[in-house]
Design a protein around this motif. Structure first.
Motif, PDB file in Angstrom:
ATOM      1  N   ILE A 505     103.583  38.781 -23.345  1.00 20.65           N
ATOM      2  CA  ILE A 505     103.608  37.706 -22.348  1.00 20.65           C
ATOM      3  C   ILE A 505     104.316  38.229 -21.103  1.00 20.65           C
ATOM      4  O   ILE A 505     105.449  38.731 -21.183  1.00 20.65           O
ATOM      5  CB  ILE A 505     104.342  36.464 -22.892  1.00 20.65           C
ATOM      6  N   LYS A 513      99.436  35.434 -21.116  1.00 21.57           N
ATOM      7  CA  LYS A 513      99.236  36.336 -22.243  1.00 21.57           C
ATOM      8  C   LYS A 513      98.335  37.482 -21.784  1.00 21.57           C
ATOM      9  O   LYS A 513      97.309  37.244 -21.146  1.00 21.57           O
ATOM     10  CB  LYS A 513      98.597  35.583 -23.416  1.00 21.57           C
ATOM     11  N   LEU A 538     104.822  29.678 -23.894  1.00 23.92           N
ATOM     12  CA  LEU A 538     103.734  30.420 -24.537  1.00 23.92           C
ATOM     13  C   LEU A 538     104.213  31.087 -25.816  1.00 23.92           C
ATOM     14  O   LEU A 538     103.473  31.165 -26.808  1.00 23.92           O
ATOM     15  CB  LEU A 538     103.186  31.472 -23.571  1.00 23.92           C
ATOM     16  N   ARG A 541     104.160  28.555 -28.601  1.00 25.30           N
ATOM     17  CA  ARG A 541     102.808  28.285 -29.108  1.00 25.30           C
ATOM     18  C   ARG A 541     102.351  29.404 -30.054  1.00 25.30           C
ATOM     19  O   ARG A 541     101.715  29.125 -31.086  1.00 25.30           O
ATOM     20  CB  ARG A 541     101.844  28.180 -27.933  1.00 25.30           C
ATOM     21  N   HIS A 542     102.689  30.644 -29.718  1.00 29.06           N
ATOM     22  CA  HIS A 542     102.315  31.768 -30.574  1.00 29.06           C
ATOM     23  C   HIS A 542     102.989  31.659 -31.932  1.00 29.06           C
ATOM     24  O   HIS A 542     102.362  31.860 -32.987  1.00 29.06           O
ATOM     25  CB  HIS A 542     102.700  33.078 -29.885  1.00 29.06           C
TER      26      HIS A 542
END
Length: 647
Positions: A505, A513, A538, A541-542
């Motif tokens: 990221i 990403k 982000l 979320r990963h």
């Protein structure tokens, strides 16, 4: 028996030369790409600088310009004029010595003729064309003048003619004049577009082929060779002073004592200029040395200068579609020697090998990029550098102990249908011996004897590597170490911990990403904003997409958060950072902590505000703050990843 034949090597690639070092070349290209260059620019830079034991294009170009300057600095173009003047002075002195003891009126009249000669060399030579020399030495010297002018004139248009016309007889001169006349007739027919031009060319070559060692195949090739030489002769004349040019132009009318030869040369030049107007007929060069060149040598020097200019353009590779195959290796060897031609050939082989072995490939938009194979090699190199830094550390996980079945626990159990674990051999044999001992027979193995090694499933990790791509990373020299760190970690995960899920990221004004190839080729862009909030969003979320994996969040940054993401998707930037920016960023840190992820921050630089903020992040997430130097960044990040996996 096997028979071998040994023959001398004359040309082509050296069969004993070592293969091109693709790994070193790729490492150099990779460094330049990660530093912001495009793959094409990186490869061009490699070819310009050269590689180990092979000089680059820049070195060859520099030597060419030095050779060019040396040629002009050491020589001048009036050698023929000086030689004619010397021969004329000797002829006049010999004639006057011969006339002095003669008391006749005829001798006095001849002396008066010699004293009344025009002051210019060309005018004096022309005036003496019909003079009846009394001195044999003087007559011989004057004949040398006419022969010299003829030889130099022919050498200026036909390479090698000066040597061929040494001690030329009147019959030889007449053959040359006849060849010139036939040549002009052939060019005239070609200019008119006569249908039988090729037939006339073949007849001409059968009759006069000895004058053309180049052995042209048709009229066009003949014109190309003649026009290049004639244009060089014109450039030589342009390079002389107006007085020298006038003197030489007048002198060549006395070539071999036959003005018709000079007239044929003049006609030839006119045809060639009309047929090849693209040749350089107008430029000149400055020669300021002490070593005089004759006409033939001067023309050769002008051809050498033109050849060096063409080579410099080929070596520069600045024109569209340029390739190293364009370099004229024979011309390069003539100007710089055999070693330069070998270096150019090896660079060409290196460029071709990089393409042929799949290390560079074309993207859909036509641009050149590093292939996955090249990325693996770069990752391997980056990881090796990191391993060297870690080699003296203790307590780190042995990354070579990887197996799909998991890690041994130290105990064993009886085999059950479906088990894939390795056998515990010593306990299996022991069971068979104990079972067979009571029967008194031979020891045999049975399924019930087999024990397997108990293993525990190796923990998977969900890794989010967040790297700062704001302009300060480029400005302060942290761009390349950041990329090499990401490359090393990516290669480690891909080769040793393939079950782990790594996500790269980047964050500047926004976060995104990216894959490893995109990060490697990414160029630094000037923009304001360090949006760590978006990057951690982000990362969360990963991690949520990998619920069965150990969460690992790694942040590499050199500045405190100065931007955050609004609900509408726009980034809001402010410096100093807004309290809302800091609050939203810490909120994401808290969310990651609730998912079991500690955030490790690798802080670059000495900013006090950044230190204070990352300390808060570490306390709230149970993570840690590391402040490595740039050389130790890769080792620190990889070590932290291994430590988190072990935990």
């Amino acid at each position: 028996m096997t028979h071998f034949a040994y023959r001398p090597w004359h040309d082509g690639p050296d069969p004993l030369a070592p293969p091109v070092d693709l790994r070193a070349a790729l490492d150099q290209i990779g460094r330049d790409v990660m530093d912001g260059s495009s793959p094409r620019a990186a490869m061009e830079e490699l070819l310009r600088q050269g590689v180990r034991d092979t000089r680059g294009l820049d070195d060859m170009t520099r030597r060419l310009w030095q050779q060019r300057a040396r040629l002009q600095r050491r020589h001048r173009l009036d050698g023929t004029l000086q030689e004619v003047q010397r021969l004329l002075d000797e002829a006049l002195e010999a004639e006057k010595r011969h006339l002095f003891p003669d008391p006749s009126d005829d001798a006095r009249f001849r002396e008066a003729q010699l004293d009344a000669l025009p002051p210019g060399t060309a005018a004096a030579v022309r005036e003496l064309a019909n003079y009846d020399w009394q001195s044999p030495q003087a007559r011989e010297n004057y004949q040398k003048i006419q022969d010299l002018l003829g030889q130099e004139l022919m050498e200026s248009r036909f390479r090698g003619m000066k040597q061929a016309l040494q001690n030329a007889t009147p019959q030889d001169v007449e053959r040359v004049r006849e060849m010139m006349s036939d040549l002009n007739d052939l060019l005239a027919a070609h200019a008119r577009g006569d249908a039988d031009t090729q037939q006339r060319f073949e007849q001409f070559m059968r009759k006069h082929g000895e004058f053309f060692p180049e052995n042209p195949r048709d009229v066009e090739e003949l014109i190309d060779a003649l026009a290049a030489r004639a244009a060089a002769a014109q450039r030589m004349m342009n390079s002389m002073s107006a007085e020298q040019r006038a003197e030489l132009g007048s002198l060549i009318q006395q070539a071999f004592g036959d003005p018709r030869l000079a007239a044929e040369v003049s006609k030839l030049d006119a045809y060639l200029q009309s047929l090849r107007p693209g040749e350089d007929w107008t430029s000149s060069g400055r020669f300021r040395g002490q070593n005089p060149f004759g006409m033939g040598e001067g023309v050769q020097a002008m051809e050498d200068l033109a050849e060096m200019d063409a080579l410099a353009e080929q070596l520069g590779q600045a024109y569209p579609g340029a390739r190293l195959e364009d370099i004229d290796l024979e011309a390069l060897e003539r100007q710089l020697g055999q070693e330069a031609a070998v270096d150019a050939r090896r660079l060409s082989e290196l460029e071709r090998a990089l393409r042929d072995q799949g290390l560079l490939e074309r993207a859909a938009d036509g641009t050149l990029r590093l292939s996955p194979k090249a990325m693996r090699r770069l990752g391997e190199t980056a990881l090796k550098d990191v391993v060297k830094s870690l080699s003296n550390r203790r307590g780190e996980r042995d990354t070579a102990r990887a197996g799909a079945a998991g890690e041994p626990t130290g105990s064993s159990r009886l085999w059950q249908f479906g088990d894939t674990e390795p056998w515990e051999v010593s306990r299996t044999v022991r069971n068979a011996v104990l079972r067979s001992a009571g029967a008194g027979g031979a020891v045999t193995l049975d399924v019930k004897d087999v024990e397997v090694i108990e293993t525990e499933q190796r923990a998977r990790a969900a890794v989010a590597l967040c790297v700062d791509t704001s302009w300060s990373m480029v400005q302060d020299g942290r761009w390349l170490p950041m990329k090499r760190t990401a490359l090393a970690l990516h290669h480690l995960v891909q080769t040793r911990f393939r079950g782990d899920a790594l996500e790269l990221i980047t964050f500047g004004r926004y976060a995104a990403k990216v894959d490893m190839a995109e990060l490697t080729a990414m160029e630094g862009v000037w923009e304001q904003g360090t949006n760590l909030h978006h990057a951690l969003l982000l990362a969360g979320r990963h991690i949520r997409r990998q619920p069965d994996a150990q969460p690992v969040v790694i942040v590499v940054t050199d500045g405190e958060p100065t931007a955050h993401l609004e609900p509408d998707g726009d980034a809001e930037f402010n410096y100093p950072p807004l309290p809302r920016t800091l609050r939203l960023t810490l909120t994401e840190v808290d969310k990651l902590a609730r998912l079991g992820a500690s955030v490790s921050v690798f802080m670059l630089g000495e900013d006090e505000r950044l230190k204070a903020f990352v300390d808060i992040m570490a306390r709230r997430s149970g993570g840690r703050v590391v402040a490595p130097d740039l050389d130790g960044l890769g080792a620190a990040v990889v070590s932290d990843y291994l430590r988190n996996r072990q935990r």
